[in-house]
Design a protein around this motif. Structure first.
Motif, PDB file in Angstrom:
ATOM      1  N   VAL A 135       3.112  12.355   1.539  1.00  0.00           N
ATOM      2  CA  VAL A 135       4.098  11.342   1.141  1.00  0.00           C
ATOM      3  C   VAL A 135       3.304  10.072   0.876  1.00  0.00           C
ATOM      4  O   VAL A 135       2.622   9.572   1.779  1.00  0.00           O
ATOM      5  CB  VAL A 135       5.129  11.089   2.271  1.00  0.00           C
ATOM      6  N   HIS A 136       3.374   9.588  -0.357  1.00  0.00           N
ATOM      7  CA  HIS A 136       2.577   8.418  -0.709  1.00  0.00           C
ATOM      8  C   HIS A 136       2.954   7.233   0.190  1.00  0.00           C
ATOM      9  O   HIS A 136       4.127   6.925   0.365  1.00  0.00           O
ATOM     10  CB  HIS A 136       2.782   8.063  -2.183  1.00  0.00           C
ATOM     11  N   GLY A 137       1.967   6.615   0.788  1.00  0.00           N
ATOM     12  CA  GLY A 137       2.223   5.436   1.627  1.00  0.00           C
ATOM     13  C   GLY A 137       2.603   5.767   3.057  1.00  0.00           C
ATOM     14  O   GLY A 137       2.837   4.869   3.853  1.00  0.00           O
ATOM     15  N   ALA A 138       2.670   7.071   3.405  1.00  0.00           N
ATOM     16  CA  ALA A 138       3.034   7.432   4.789  1.00  0.00           C
ATOM     17  C   ALA A 138       1.838   8.059   5.495  1.00  0.00           C
ATOM     18  O   ALA A 138       0.987   8.702   4.875  1.00  0.00           O
ATOM     19  CB  ALA A 138       4.202   8.400   4.794  1.00  0.00           C
ATOM     20  N   LEU A 139       1.765   7.856   6.793  1.00  0.00           N
ATOM     21  CA  LEU A 139       0.716   8.453   7.615  1.00  0.00           C
ATOM     22  C   LEU A 139       1.341   9.573   8.439  1.00  0.00           C
ATOM     23  O   LEU A 139       2.535   9.531   8.739  1.00  0.00           O
ATOM     24  CB  LEU A 139       0.144   7.401   8.565  1.00  0.00           C
ATOM     25  N   VAL A 157      -3.706   9.593  14.236  1.00  0.00           N
ATOM     26  CA  VAL A 157      -3.121   9.012  13.029  1.00  0.00           C
ATOM     27  C   VAL A 157      -3.911   9.569  11.850  1.00  0.00           C
ATOM     28  O   VAL A 157      -5.129   9.389  11.764  1.00  0.00           O
ATOM     29  CB  VAL A 157      -3.211   7.472  13.060  1.00  0.00           C
ATOM     30  N   LEU A 158      -3.211  10.270  10.986  1.00  0.00           N
ATOM     31  CA  LEU A 158      -3.876  11.002   9.915  1.00  0.00           C
ATOM     32  C   LEU A 158      -3.469  10.461   8.543  1.00  0.00           C
ATOM     33  O   LEU A 158      -2.290  10.319   8.248  1.00  0.00           O
ATOM     34  CB  LEU A 158      -3.474  12.471  10.031  1.00  0.00           C
ATOM     35  N   LEU A 159      -4.475  10.193   7.747  1.00  0.00           N
ATOM     36  CA  LEU A 159      -4.249   9.735   6.380  1.00  0.00           C
ATOM     37  C   LEU A 159      -4.717  10.858   5.472  1.00  0.00           C
ATOM     38  O   LEU A 159      -5.901  11.210   5.488  1.00  0.00           O
ATOM     39  CB  LEU A 159      -5.089   8.471   6.166  1.00  0.00           C
ATOM     40  N   GLN A 160      -3.768  11.490   4.746  1.00  0.00           N
ATOM     41  CA  GLN A 160      -4.187  12.564   3.829  1.00  0.00           C
ATOM     42  C   GLN A 160      -3.974  12.112   2.390  1.00  0.00           C
ATOM     43  O   GLN A 160      -3.106  11.298   2.110  1.00  0.00           O
ATOM     44  CB  GLN A 160      -3.457  13.870   4.125  1.00  0.00           C
ATOM     45  N   ASP A 161      -4.774  12.672   1.488  1.00  0.00           N
ATOM     46  CA  ASP A 161      -4.581  12.313   0.080  1.00  0.00           C
ATOM     47  C   ASP A 161      -3.485  13.193  -0.531  1.00  0.00           C
ATOM     48  O   ASP A 161      -2.709  13.818   0.191  1.00  0.00           O
ATOM     49  CB  ASP A 161      -5.917  12.367  -0.688  1.00  0.00           C
TER      50      ASP A 161
END
Ligand SMILES: O=C(O)CCC(=O)C(=O)O
Ligand SMILES: [Fe+2]
Length: 307
Positions: free
Chosen positions: A212-216, A189-193
């Motif tokens: 995509v803002h708010g998407a992982l 699960v990746l959270l990118q800025d």
């Protein structure tokens, strides 16, 4: 360091890397020191660099709304496009710094986490554990199996959080943030800025994974490809060196099985005389050892066990 050997310039890469590691400043330290050209050991071979300049194909990566009706979400998860080409491993230096934190089933070891982000790490650990459980349920159901199938073989239990920091790179055409690879575990699960630079390989072409803002971003890993007997395909991906003045930050949570001595292979429910297993069984700790010691001889983990 360049030394003259038989009148030619000899470059001792290992020595240069050792000296850089001993400085303990990381890539951020290099950038902060005002460097305008990158050290030679960060320069990648032409085969990696040649396709960096090709404009990535524009493909819409589906965003799945997990709050939708369960049957629809399972259908969407199961219908995810899979990639067709497989990477080779090319261990070369990357233009990024990382911080690794071991997670569940025990809580994170706080002393390894910088004080400034401890609360966030602890909170994201909780959230990502719950999210991982939901995703594995959906992915199990997408295979026509019980929602607990992946959980029951401990796929949620060994988690690792990795924080990546990609500072500005003064020569982004000569190196990469992370070279092309597939993740070895079950899923990531990746959270990118908002900076961007993550690519996935889709039908032979590199595709930009626009933030995509708010998407992982969820990556299928090699173990899930094997367990699903190729119903799911691990995704080849890479990150470009960051040309922007602003650093890029991402956080990846890797889900791995905790039963290190257990045997893993394609789920027996998914195989039959018509659909024979495509992979040999393996002991998880042998698998991880191969990954960590890079004894893959240029092959991916899926290729190693493929029959
Ligand atoms: O930073 C990213 O977007 C990707 C990180 C990644 O691929 C990894 O940690 O395996
Ligand atoms: Fe990755």
């Amino acid at each position: 360091m360049a030394t003259a050997v038989n009148g030619e310039n000899h470059y001792d890469r290992a020595e240069e890397v050792k000296r850089f590691d001993a400085l303990k400043i990381g890539v951020k330290g290099l950038v902060d020191s005002g460097l305008t050209t990158i050290p030679r050991f960060f320069v990648h071979p032409p085969e990696t660099l040649s396709d960096l300049k090709t404009k990535p194909k524009s493909v819409v990566i589906p965003t799945i709304d997990l709050s939708g009706p369960r049957a629809t979400v399972v259908e969407q998860v199961a219908a995810e496009p899979s990639t067709s080409s497989l990477p080779t491993s090319r261990p070369t230096a990357s233009w990024r710094d990382t911080l690794q934190v071991k997670l569940g089933p025990t809580p994170p070891e706080l002393e390894n986490i910088p004080e400034v982000c401890r609360d966030e790490v602890v909170e994201w650990n909780k959230q990502s554990e719950a999210l991982g459980e939901r995703l594995m349920g959906l992915l199990s159901e997408g295979l026509g199996l019980d929602a607990d199938r992946l959980k029951n073989i401990t796929c949620l239990e060994a988690r690792m959080m990795v924080g990546h920091y990609y500072p500005h790179c003064p020569q982004p055409d000569l190196t990469v943030g992370i070279a092309s690879h597939t993740d070895p575990g079950v899923l990531t699960v990746l959270l990118q800025d908002h900076i961007g630079g993550l690519h996935i390989k889709h039908e032979g072409d590199w595709v930009d994974v626009e933030p995509v803002h708010g998407a992982l971003v969820v990556n299928i890993g090699d173990i899930l490809q094997i367990l699903s007997n190729d119903e799911y395909t691990s995704v080849e991906h890479r990150v470009l060196a960051n040309p922007s003045r602003e650093p890029r930050v991402s956080t990846a949570v890797f889900f791995n099985p905790s039963a290190t001595e257990a045997l893993y292979g394609p789920f027996s429910e998914l195989t039959s005389p018509e659909k024979p297993p495509r992979y040999r069984q393996f002991i998880h700790q042998d698998y991880m050892k191969m990954f960590l010691t890079k004894e893959l001889g240029g092959k991916t983990l899926t290729n190693c066990y493929r029959m």
